[in-house]
Design a protein around this motif. Structure first.
Motif, PDB file in Angstrom:
ATOM      1  N   TYR A 161      70.721 -10.110 -10.051  1.00 40.62           N
ATOM      2  CA  TYR A 161      70.233 -10.849 -11.212  1.00 40.62           C
ATOM      3  C   TYR A 161      70.307 -10.044 -12.503  1.00 40.62           C
ATOM      4  CZ  TYR A 161      68.168 -13.695  -7.495  1.00 40.62           C
ATOM      5  OH  TYR A 161      67.969 -14.471  -6.372  1.00 40.62           O
ATOM      6  N   GLY A 162      70.595  -8.747 -12.404  1.00 44.23           N
ATOM      7  CA  GLY A 162      70.591  -7.916 -13.590  1.00 44.23           C
ATOM      8  C   GLY A 162      69.210  -7.910 -14.221  1.00 44.23           C
ATOM      9  N   GLU A 163      69.165  -8.015 -15.543  1.00 44.07           N
ATOM     10  CA  GLU A 163      67.895  -8.027 -16.257  1.00 44.07           C
ATOM     11  C   GLU A 163      67.503  -9.430 -16.715  1.00 44.07           C
ATOM     12  OE1 GLU A 163      68.160  -5.243 -19.431  1.00 44.07           O
ATOM     13  OE2 GLU A 163      68.420  -3.508 -18.113  1.00 44.07           O
ATOM     14  N   ALA A 164      68.183 -10.447 -16.184  1.00 38.88           N
ATOM     15  CA  ALA A 164      67.891 -11.823 -16.601  1.00 38.88           C
ATOM     16  C   ALA A 164      66.594 -12.307 -15.967  1.00 38.88           C
ATOM     17  CB  ALA A 164      69.034 -12.745 -16.199  1.00 38.88           C
ATOM     18  N   THR A 201      61.755 -11.026 -14.962  1.00 40.62           N
ATOM     19  CA  THR A 201      62.885 -10.336 -14.350  1.00 40.62           C
ATOM     20  C   THR A 201      62.493  -9.945 -12.940  1.00 40.62           C
ATOM     21  OG1 THR A 201      62.213  -8.107 -15.001  1.00 40.62           O
ATOM     22  CG2 THR A 201      63.513  -9.383 -16.604  1.00 40.62           C
ATOM     23  N   ASP A 221      69.266  -3.750  -7.657  1.00 33.97           N
ATOM     24  CA  ASP A 221      70.225  -4.683  -8.246  1.00 33.97           C
ATOM     25  C   ASP A 221      71.636  -4.314  -7.812  1.00 33.97           C
ATOM     26  OD1 ASP A 221      70.497  -6.970 -10.113  1.00 33.97           O
ATOM     27  OD2 ASP A 221      71.790  -5.581 -11.206  1.00 33.97           O
ATOM     28  N   LYS A 249      75.498 -14.542 -10.131  1.00 31.38           N
ATOM     29  CA  LYS A 249      76.115 -14.044 -11.362  1.00 31.38           C
ATOM     30  C   LYS A 249      75.797 -14.983 -12.524  1.00 31.38           C
ATOM     31  CE  LYS A 249      80.335 -12.575 -10.924  1.00 31.38           C
ATOM     32  NZ  LYS A 249      81.821 -12.553 -10.832  1.00 31.38           N
ATOM     33  N   ALA A 252      72.282 -14.478 -13.608  1.00 32.47           N
ATOM     34  CA  ALA A 252      72.183 -13.235 -14.370  1.00 32.47           C
ATOM     35  C   ALA A 252      72.518 -13.419 -15.847  1.00 32.47           C
ATOM     36  CB  ALA A 252      73.092 -12.168 -13.755  1.00 32.47           C
ATOM     37  N   THR A 253      73.086 -14.572 -16.205  1.00 28.67           N
ATOM     38  CA  THR A 253      73.338 -14.872 -17.616  1.00 28.67           C
ATOM     39  C   THR A 253      72.117 -15.511 -18.281  1.00 28.67           C
ATOM     40  OG1 THR A 253      74.209 -17.106 -17.246  1.00 28.67           O
ATOM     41  CG2 THR A 253      75.766 -15.271 -17.058  1.00 28.67           C
TER      42      THR A 253
END
Length: 294
Positions: A161-164, A201, A221, A249, A252-253
């Protein structure tokens, strides 16, 4: 009379409990008779893959809560498409006036897995001539206690998820919204995007889990390609694993980040925050494995 499908699931159970407490006439559709008895309500045994059982379950029913299994690791069309179309056809023949369907946020044509499958079912329902309401929830808070939240063997949270942030929702709130739509004149021919009151997050979620469990939970992550490889190594079909990674992905946006007011609008109260959910499920959370001592 309401027919509740998916009655033993994360949304179905609180919906059954709420309808029973409110004295609403309903029956639950279950695949397992023992689980039906455990619900403590009127129930029938049936299966989406058995059209005859669906037709029988709909006798005397005028409202249908349509909810089923999620995306399956299969080649070709997702089973939910055939299954829910069968239920919609049976509902039309039975004279059902309203279908309240659980979909997913971001359902769209050509979407991967559940996103595309639910879009196709939504379009079929809209064209059926039946009254309809669509619930499009964000990710479930319950994923973090059922295993769908992707914990590692040593109890850490893993994803791509990254930092989303994601505005997760408590399934109790989805059930409350469904009950409102099933028992009143509200929301016909409307779509409701359901979220919690905040977007977090996964690093923030890990910190909250750490506080609730009184031990450190880290968020690990992964790159989407690494996540897909991990899923393949666990025996999932390559296409399914790659679709899951692609969906994450997109998340994650920030596609599931913005909270909505739909729960408040439908129920008259604010949705549960993640801290509220953790407090209400503290005992179940204890079952999440801890990292080994070093």
């Amino acid at each position: 009379m309401i027919l509740v499908t998916g009655a033993t699931g994360s949304i179905g159970r609180p919906l059954v409990r709420r309808l029973r407490q409110d004295g609403v006439a309903f029956r639950a559709l279950v695949r397992d008779e023992a689980k039906g008895r455990a619900l403590g309500c009127d129930f029938v045994v049936g299966d989406f893959d058995d059209p005859g059982s669906i037709a029988a379950a709909l006798e005397g029913v005028d409202r249908l809560f349509l909810n089923g299994a999620g995306a399956q690791p299969v080649d070709g069309e997702q089973p939910m498409i055939r299954q829910q179309k069968t239920a919609i056809d049976a509902a039309k023949k039975a004279g059902v006036s309203r279908v309240v369907k659980v979909s997913v946020w971001q359902a769209h044509e050509g979407g991967r897995l559940a996103e595309g499958a639910h879009w196709e079912i939504e379009e079929y329902l809209k064209a059926s001539g039946l009254g309809w309401s669509l619930l499009q929830p964000s990710g479930f808070m319950q994923n973090f206690i059922t295993g769908a939240g992707s914990f590692t063997a040593d109890g850490n949270l893993v994803g791509a998820y990254g930092e989303a942030p994601v505005s997760y929702i408590d399934c109790e709130d989805i059930a409350a919204c469904a009950a409102t739509l099933l028992t009143g004149p509200y929301g016909k021919y409307e779509t409701f995007v359901l979220t919690g009151p905040e977007a977090l997050t996964h690093a923030e979620i890990a910190a909250k889990l750490s506080a609730a469990l009184r031990r450190t939970v880290r968020y690990v992550d992964l790159h989407p390609d690494d996540l897909a490889a991990t899923l393949k190594s666990q025996g999932l079909p390559p296409g399914f694993a790659e679709d899951v990674a692609t969906l994450l992905k997109e998340v994650a946006t920030g596609s599931l980040a913005t909270p909505t007011s739909a729960v408040q609008d439908l129920t008259g109260r604010a949705p549960s925050a993640f801290d509220d959910f953790l407090a209400a499920n503290e005992e179940t959370l204890r079952a999440i494995p801890a990292a080994p001592a070093t």
